[in-house]
Motif scaffolding. Sequence first.
Motif, PDB file in Angstrom:
ATOM      1  N   ASN A 116      -0.309  14.837   8.905  1.00  0.00           N
ATOM      2  CA  ASN A 116      -0.003  15.305   7.822  1.00  0.00           C
ATOM      3  C   ASN A 116       0.502  16.874   7.804  1.00  0.00           C
ATOM      4  OD1 ASN A 116      -0.451  13.102   6.389  1.00  0.00           O
ATOM      5  ND2 ASN A 116      -2.569  13.359   6.055  1.00  0.00           N
ATOM      6  N   SER A 117       0.540  17.112   8.985  1.00  0.00           N
ATOM      7  CA  SER A 117       1.145  18.585   8.876  1.00  0.00           C
ATOM      8  C   SER A 117       2.726  18.827   8.884  1.00  0.00           C
ATOM      9  CB  SER A 117       0.512  19.327  10.433  1.00  0.00           C
ATOM     10  OG  SER A 117       1.246  18.678  11.405  1.00  0.00           O
ATOM     11  N   ALA A 118       3.344  19.794   8.762  1.00  0.00           N
ATOM     12  CA  ALA A 118       4.443  20.025   8.777  1.00  0.00           C
ATOM     13  C   ALA A 118       5.415  19.433   9.864  1.00  0.00           C
ATOM     14  CB  ALA A 118       5.057  21.260   8.134  1.00  0.00           C
ATOM     15  N   THR A 119       6.350  19.029   9.478  1.00  0.00           N
ATOM     16  CA  THR A 119       7.392  18.617  10.686  1.00  0.00           C
ATOM     17  C   THR A 119       8.374  19.640  10.779  1.00  0.00           C
ATOM     18  OG1 THR A 119       6.811  16.439   9.948  1.00  0.00           O
ATOM     19  CG2 THR A 119       8.755  16.640  11.516  1.00  0.00           C
ATOM     20  N   THR A 120       8.775  19.726  12.165  1.00  0.00           N
ATOM     21  CA  THR A 120       9.960  20.703  12.636  1.00  0.00           C
ATOM     22  C   THR A 120      10.992  19.401  12.854  1.00  0.00           C
ATOM     23  OG1 THR A 120       8.741  22.358  13.465  1.00  0.00           O
ATOM     24  CG2 THR A 120      10.950  22.358  13.933  1.00  0.00           C
ATOM     25  N   LYS A 124       8.919  17.173  15.547  1.00  0.00           N
ATOM     26  CA  LYS A 124       7.739  17.301  16.044  1.00  0.00           C
ATOM     27  C   LYS A 124       6.826  17.910  15.184  1.00  0.00           C
ATOM     28  CE  LYS A 124       6.582  21.235  18.770  1.00  0.00           C
ATOM     29  NZ  LYS A 124       7.113  22.055  19.712  1.00  0.00           N
ATOM     30  N   LEU A 125       5.570  17.121  15.042  1.00  0.00           N
ATOM     31  CA  LEU A 125       4.462  17.896  14.086  1.00  0.00           C
ATOM     32  C   LEU A 125       4.242  19.068  14.491  1.00  0.00           C
ATOM     33  CD1 LEU A 125       2.217  14.809  13.726  1.00  0.00           C
ATOM     34  CD2 LEU A 125       3.516  15.673  11.975  1.00  0.00           C
ATOM     35  N   GLN A 126       3.745  20.246  13.518  1.00  0.00           N
ATOM     36  CA  GLN A 126       3.524  21.431  13.948  1.00  0.00           C
ATOM     37  C   GLN A 126       2.092  21.369  14.354  1.00  0.00           C
ATOM     38  OE1 GLN A 126       4.661  23.922  10.468  1.00  0.00           O
ATOM     39  NE2 GLN A 126       6.678  23.556  11.119  1.00  0.00           N
ATOM     40  N   LYS A 179       0.937  -1.198  -0.028  1.00  0.00           N
ATOM     41  CA  LYS A 179       0.012   0.065   0.107  1.00  0.00           C
ATOM     42  C   LYS A 179       0.900   1.281   0.012  1.00  0.00           C
ATOM     43  CE  LYS A 179      -3.921   1.586   2.568  1.00  0.00           C
ATOM     44  NZ  LYS A 179      -3.798   2.407   3.868  1.00  0.00           N
ATOM     45  N   MET A 180       0.711   2.328  -0.844  1.00  0.00           N
ATOM     46  CA  MET A 180       1.507   3.508  -0.900  1.00  0.00           C
ATOM     47  C   MET A 180       1.009   4.384   0.320  1.00  0.00           C
ATOM     48  SD  MET A 180       3.214   3.277  -3.247  1.00  0.00           S
ATOM     49  CE  MET A 180       3.414   2.228  -4.373  1.00  0.00           C
ATOM     50  N   LEU A 181       1.910   4.928   0.942  1.00  0.00           N
ATOM     51  CA  LEU A 181       1.871   5.707   2.137  1.00  0.00           C
ATOM     52  C   LEU A 181       2.698   6.775   1.897  1.00  0.00           C
ATOM     53  CD1 LEU A 181       2.342   3.127   4.947  1.00  0.00           C
ATOM     54  CD2 LEU A 181       0.003   4.096   4.253  1.00  0.00           C
ATOM     55  N   ILE A 182       2.499   8.009   2.545  1.00  0.00           N
ATOM     56  CA  ILE A 182       3.293   9.220   2.264  1.00  0.00           C
ATOM     57  C   ILE A 182       3.631   9.598   3.720  1.00  0.00           C
ATOM     58  CG2 ILE A 182       3.050  11.598   1.659  1.00  0.00           C
ATOM     59  CD1 ILE A 182       2.869   9.496  -0.767  1.00  0.00           C
ATOM     60  N   ASP A 183       4.912   9.894   3.730  1.00  0.00           N
ATOM     61  CA  ASP A 183       5.486  10.301   4.926  1.00  0.00           C
ATOM     62  C   ASP A 183       5.514  11.596   5.133  1.00  0.00           C
ATOM     63  OD1 ASP A 183       7.745  11.503   3.700  1.00  0.00           O
ATOM     64  OD2 ASP A 183       9.314  10.152   4.288  1.00  0.00           O
ATOM     65  N   ARG A 184       6.211  12.190   6.415  1.00  0.00           N
ATOM     66  CA  ARG A 184       5.940  13.618   6.708  1.00  0.00           C
ATOM     67  C   ARG A 184       6.598  14.443   5.891  1.00  0.00           C
ATOM     68  NH1 ARG A 184       7.049  13.090  13.351  1.00  0.00           N
ATOM     69  NH2 ARG A 184       5.348  11.913  13.813  1.00  0.00           N
ATOM     70  N   ASP A 185       7.711  14.132   4.954  1.00  0.00           N
ATOM     71  CA  ASP A 185       8.376  14.856   4.146  1.00  0.00           C
ATOM     72  C   ASP A 185       7.571  14.723   2.782  1.00  0.00           C
ATOM     73  OD1 ASP A 185      10.568  15.598   5.861  1.00  0.00           O
ATOM     74  OD2 ASP A 185      11.221  13.288   5.520  1.00  0.00           O
TER      75      ASP A 185
END
Length: 538
Positions: A406-410, A398-400, A203-209
């Motif tokens: 799916n929010s941006a990661t710091t 850390k997720l923003q 299954k296709m998954l998308i990571d934080r980047d």
Amino acid sequence: MLKVELTLRNFHEQDAATRYCYLLADGTQSPTLRLNPGDLLILTLKNELTNEPAAPEPNAAAPEPNAAAPEPKVAARQPLDPCRSGLMAPTSTNLHFHGLSVPPVCHQDEVLKTSIQPGDPPFEYRVRIPANQPPGLYWYHPHIHGFSNAQVLGGASGALIVEGLERVNPQTAGLPERVLVIRDQDLLNPAAPPSKFEPVVPKMLIDRDGDSANNGTGFGKPAKDLSVNYVAVPYPDYPPSGLRMKPGERELWRVLNASSVTYLNLAVLFDRAAQQLGIVAIDGVPLNENGDPKNAVVWRDHVGMPPGSRAEFILSAPAAGATGLLVTRTVDTGQGGENDPNRALLALIPAADAPHANSALPDRASLPARLKPPALAALPWLGNVPPVRVRKLYFSEKLQDPADPNSATTFYLTVDGQTPAPFDPGSDAANIVVKQGEVEDWIIENRSTELHAFHIHQLHFLVMDASGTPVDEPFLKDTVNVPYYNATMLQYPSVRLRMDFRGPNTVGTFAYHCHLLEHEDGGMMGRIRVLPANASSD
Ligand SMILES: [Cu+2]
């Protein structure tokens, strides 16, 4: 002395990808620079980067740089001082000489303030290779905070060889040599389903980047495509180009992982059987640099390479009639990491008439057969020097918006005891201050669920232990993988590194960071100041 005039150019593809390349006046792309210890490199860099053309839609997958980058002022532009401006914009650039122990000062190997703009006159680098620089494979690439990923992912990187490996390791004398630069790039066929020859369809998954996430199967869509010396081997079928080799001939391969985020796990297969690779150097340093002859060649059937690292190994070409394949096997980057599946990189084709000097991948020469004695190491072996202090640093993310996966990661790389903060390019404050001459132990912990690759400029270190278990790797590195954390573990994984600030060229202010460039650009970087040995310690 080696004089090189490089121009950095980019090209905007129709699919929104931007390619980057260093060019010589004759059109040579990203040349391999060859120097001897003690040589002077005079390199001028002309910045001819252009901004993205106006696109009908912004590319939603493009990672947001952490720091809001000021656009260069077009009207009445004052020429900026390239040594001091620190301007971090998409068309700014500079150079880092990865692995070289040269001073972190402007016009040498300074990247925190040095910034060259389009329209600036050619910027001159004058770098003296230290007489005691270990012989091996190093590299150059841009290091503009917030934009390193875009430029390196687009192809801006090249190899630099410090000659003389055969003096330290006579078993390499006279060997034909190939330089393989493995880069990653955005997928050429992002919409394609996996090859029908793959045994599982994950299954296709998308990571934080925004990349294809690690699915743990070894198959499926990779986060990035790979290329070998700029020849792409794209998903989904990975058609390798052919490398003609003289049957059975021993060669020295000098491999650079110039990827922005992709881990490599190289193996050479003959009719599907993994061959023994005789590793002679890692990160530019011969394995027997400490004088122990038993480490001259370490035989393994695979070589793991985090982004930024180098491996140099002896291998034999396939016999006539056999088939060979250079592959990278899957790397488990963790639950939060990118997908680095199994894939082919290069077909090895035995051919009696294979050219010696001008093969499909042209970067080939031979090491000298005549031996000169190596320069004697001037300092005691790092592993025998007790550290004056121990520090702990840790990678974390850390997720923003913690409620939105799916929010941006710091991304953070924090000295234990300090408040986690993404790297601030506008600051001059050092996270760590040491004195030249000192040796420290740094424990680098990973509190995130994906792999990170720790790298420090100007120096090499020794890996002492992994999560408290001693590691018998008596050779130096400048880039090291730090294993990922998962919730079943009782402690955060870590590596303990013996950090060598004895070299006089470490004096100054420079960077340490994760060499996954999406993470570095996102803030996973810190600043260290090495004071002169005679500085007053107040
Ligand atoms: Cu990282």
